[in-house]
Write an enzyme that holds these catalytic residues in place. Structure first.
Site, short mmCIF file in Angstrom:
data_model
loop_
_atom_site.label_atom_id
_atom_site.label_comp_id
_atom_site.label_asym_id
_atom_site.label_seq_id
_atom_site.Cartn_x
_atom_site.Cartn_y
_atom_site.Cartn_z
CB SER A 681 -52.96 44.03 54.64
OG SER A 681 -52.31 45.04 53.91
CE LYS A 724 -52.78 42.74 50.40
NZ LYS A 724 -53.31 42.66 51.77
#
Length: 778
Positions: A681, A724
């Site tokens: 990511s 996140k």
């Protein structure tokens, strides 16, 4: 050179399996192989002589020379008879030893070229050989007397043989020896050597027979003692019955029999229990088996075979209980209530097992307890952390010392009912080694199609687990073995926002800590702004475990202040908070104070929830080397190389010198190098930091980003969107960039976060550059 009695000759061969014929012996042999039968037929037409040689390996069907012992016996076939079963029986007489010089395997039969052998001249005197012969005879007669398998007539006949060689061969033929040992005697041409081998064999056989007799006598005495004890026990039982004495083992057996009848076991289990009770009654009290059987019976009668609690299937009540025990977690509560609603309609628990996943401290275990309270069921918790032995799930077999049932049966026994809420905690922490794979053993436990007949190695009889409501927890669902995860429905608990933490602390944690420390709301108050500061500057976590520790720390300080008489009431404010907890341990927000060149903020997902990740790039004159530091895993290293390749390919489009990779050394660093970092990511974050360093454009400090990049600049979707987003909120970021394909995950982000953070969806790196990098002219 062995002496010959006549010239070498060629005669048919009969290979023997499991048999050996000595010279002077007359015995019957059954012949079954086609070639062997044809060889017999041939010798009957000629001079009726044939060579008998034993096979080394009995399994060989077509033996070659290497498969046969090289010394055999030249024999005379006295008679041949066809048997009804298809075999041929022959009567042979051994003539003399012979050695095989050459073997021919024709289509009809085996033919060998042999040299007949005679006994070699011994170096010992006649008197020495006579003495050796007498010793052999004495040992043989002792052996025959001890074994009782050799008749007196045979002993007398052997004693009358004068020739030492023939004497040795005859004794060897009457001993139950392996073919290898008999062949050693056949190979011995010197008479004294043959007698010496025979003497060694007889001595050893005599010792074995003596040992067998001693063992037999011990066994006989033991059996007599056991029979005597049984007779005395029966007498004692009769005396106790006459006296009406139910104490001792007799009364214990009656108590066990009553317990078995009242346990309401399934028919097959009750039959097994009665059988074991009968064994227990026969076994001596001092026997080790006595306690083993008693323990097994205790487990059988104590297990809940039919006892159940009545479910309180009131959805409104269940919702109230969940709300009382937990703040937030709306999606999780909704799924639990749906599960209970289906159960209320179907009166069945058939369906997927709930697996609560999330970082430590978010309330997974306490949520399972609340479900049990809402259903009014018993609650059992089993921790799987570090379990690596399959026997801890299935139990040990009763043949092992100290055997016990597995933890599943132990938990059912502790609950006392067949339908508890059974929590399998930390299912992702199991391991496996040479003792087995416990995750495979759990497959039967959690599979609704199998667990109605769960088999525990100790109990041995099937146990019904279909009424149990299993709930599992894990920190990381990716660590759960795939076959096990397939039987579960995962519900993710990502963590709590600052607003939720404040409500949890006010309504749940602080009242609990006040009660534990003997305080009340009257003598300890924590102002709202001080509580927010505790959340921001003294904890950094997805859950609330550390927050509860800090509140407990405040309670202890307040209790000491009140007890010592310094104050009667403690009020915690922003000004007094540091006096109680010390200097702030955390920095609230990871956002840079200023826009910077070559530094970008990424969003990461860890086992402890979401976190922000700073990525820095520095340039120096050199030869184009790319250096990666910061304890990066293989996936992040590949992401960095992919970003580097994309920038090289599109340097002109990005406004970068096309030859930068030839004269510039690039160093990519992720701070906190002691912490391992990996995951797919960080691609666009690394790319933005590189582009910023190479172009001199600043990266906007309030922008955080996550997504993987391809060599064509496409932004690929990632996981952990909710976690996140929460980490970006904690860090004080204003904008987060997410892959376009993650649009479906936006509804998982709490509304309070969506109201404070701007979320932009991107599908290509060009869009990321527009959002993340400042004006090039600035």
């Amino acid at each position: 050179m062995m002496p010959k009695t006549e010239t070498s000759q060629k005669i048919p061969l009969l290979p023997l399996r499991g048999a050996l014929v000595f010279p002077g012996m007359v015995l019957h042999l059954d012949v079954g192989r086609d070639k062997s039968v044809r060889a017999i037929e041939q010798v009957m037409e000629d001079d009726q002589r044939i060579l008998l040689a034993s096979q080394i390996d009995l399994a060989v069907e077509e033996p070659e020379k290497k498969d046969l012992y090289q010394t055999g016996t030249l024999a005379y076939v006295k008679q041949m008879l066809k048997m009804p079963n298809g075999t041929t029986r022959i009567l042979v007489e051994g003539l003399q030893r012979a050695t095989i010089n050459e073997l021919t395997n024709s289509d009809e039969y085996y033919e060998v070229k042999i040299e007949p052998l005679t006994a070699e001249i011994s170096n010992q005197s006649d008197s020495e050989i006579t003495a050796l012969k007498r010793m052999v005879n004495d040992h043989f007669e002792q052996y025959a007397k001890a074994s009782s398998k050799i008749s007196d007539e045979t002993i007398q006949a052997i004693r009358a043989i004068n020739d030492p060689g023939h004497f040795a061969d005859t004794i060897a033929s009457h001993l139950p020896l392996k073919i290898e040992r008999k062949q050693e005697i056949l190979d011995a041409l010197q008479v004294d050597g043959r007698l010496q081998k025979l003497l060694d064999i007889l001595t050893n056989e005599k010792e074995v027979l003596d040992l067998e007799q001693k063992i037999g006598q011990r066994v006989k005495k033991s059996m007599e003692r056991t029979q005597k004890e049984y007779y005395l026990r029966e007498q004692m039982k009769a005396i106790q019955n006459e006296l009406g004495d139910k104490e001792g083992k007799g009364g214990e057996i009656e108590t066990l029999r009553t317990q078995i009848e009242e346990a309401n076991m399934p028919e097959n289990v009750e039959q097994k229990a009665q059988k074991e009770l009968a064994r227990y009654e026969r076994v001596p009290t001092a026997s080790a088996e006595n306690s083993v059987i008693r323990t097994y019976l205790d487990w059988l009668v104590s297990l809940p075979w039919h006892e159940k609690t009545t479910d309180h299937l009131d959805i409104a009540n269940a919702e109230n209980v969940l709300d009382e025990d937990h703040y937030g977690l709306e999606k999780v509560k909704e799924r639990v209530l749906e599960h209970l609603a289906v159960q209320q309609l179907t009166q069945s628990l058939q369906g997927p097992i709930i697996c609560l996943t999330g970082p430590p401290g978010v309330g997974k275990t306490s949520l399972a307890k609340s479900v049990a309270r809402a259903l009014d069921r018993e609650f059992v918790r089993m921790s799987l952390g570090g379990v690596r032995d399959e026997a801890e799930i299935r139990g040990h077999r009763r043949t092992y010392v100290g055997a016990l049932p597995g933890k599943i049966i132990q938990g059912m026994n502790n609950s006392g009912v067949m339908n508890p809420v059974f929590l399998l905690d930390e299912v992702d922490k199991m391991a496996n080694d040479f003792r087995g794979d416990p995750s495979s053993a759990l497959l039967e436990v959690l599979d609704p199609e199998q667990n109605h007949e769960f088999s525990d190695h100790y109990i041995e009889e099937p146990y019904d687990l279909s009424n149990v409501m299993f709930i599992t927890t894990a920190n990381n669902a990716s660590m759960i073995p795939a076959p096990l995860l397939d039987r579960m429905e995962t519900i993710s608990i990502a963590g709590y926002t600052e607003i939720e933490k404040k409500a949890i602390a006010t309504n749940y944690l602080l009242p609990k800590q006040l009660e534990r420390h003997g305080l009340t709301k009257t003598n300890l108050q924590i102002k709202e702004d001080a509580l927010v500061k505790v959340i921001r500057y003294y904890t950094r976590e997805a859950g609330v475990r550390n927050l509860e520790r800090q509140l407990a720390n405040i309670c202890r300080k307040a209790a000491k202040t009140i007890v010592t008489g310094e104050k009667k009431k403690v009020i915690v404010t922003l000004n007094t908070l540091e006096d109680m907890l010390g200097k702030p341990r955390m920095r609230y927000g990871q956002m840079e104070e200023n826009d910077q060149v070559g530094a970008a903020t990424g969003l990461a997902y860890t086992n402890a929830g979401g976190d922000t990740l700073s990525i820095e790039v520095s340039l120096a004159k050199g030869k184009g080397e790319l250096t990666l530091t910061g304890h990066l895993g293989d996936v992040m290293k590949e992401s960095a190389r992919a970003a580097f390749s994309y920038i090289r390919t599109n340097a002109e489009h990005l406004g970068i010198d096309e030859h930068f990779h030839e004269n510039t050394d690039i160093h990519i660093h992720v701070p906190e190098g002691a912490t391992p970092k990996d995951g797919p990511s960080a691609g666009i974050t690394i790319a933005i930091a590189l582009i910023s360093a190479l172009t001199g454009r600043v990266v906007r400090k309030e922008v955080g980003m996550t997504g993987e990049i391809t060599l064509r600049g496409r932004v690929l979707p990632i996981g952990g969107v909710k976690e996140k987003a929460m980490s970006a909120h904690r860090a004080g970021l204003k904008t987060i960039l997410l892959p376009k394909d993650n649009e479906k995950d936006l509804e998982d982000i709490p509304e309070s976060i969506r109201e404070t953070i701007s979320i932009s969806l991107v599908s290509h790196l060009d869009e990321v550059i527009q959002y993340a990098l400042g004006d090039p002219s600035a």
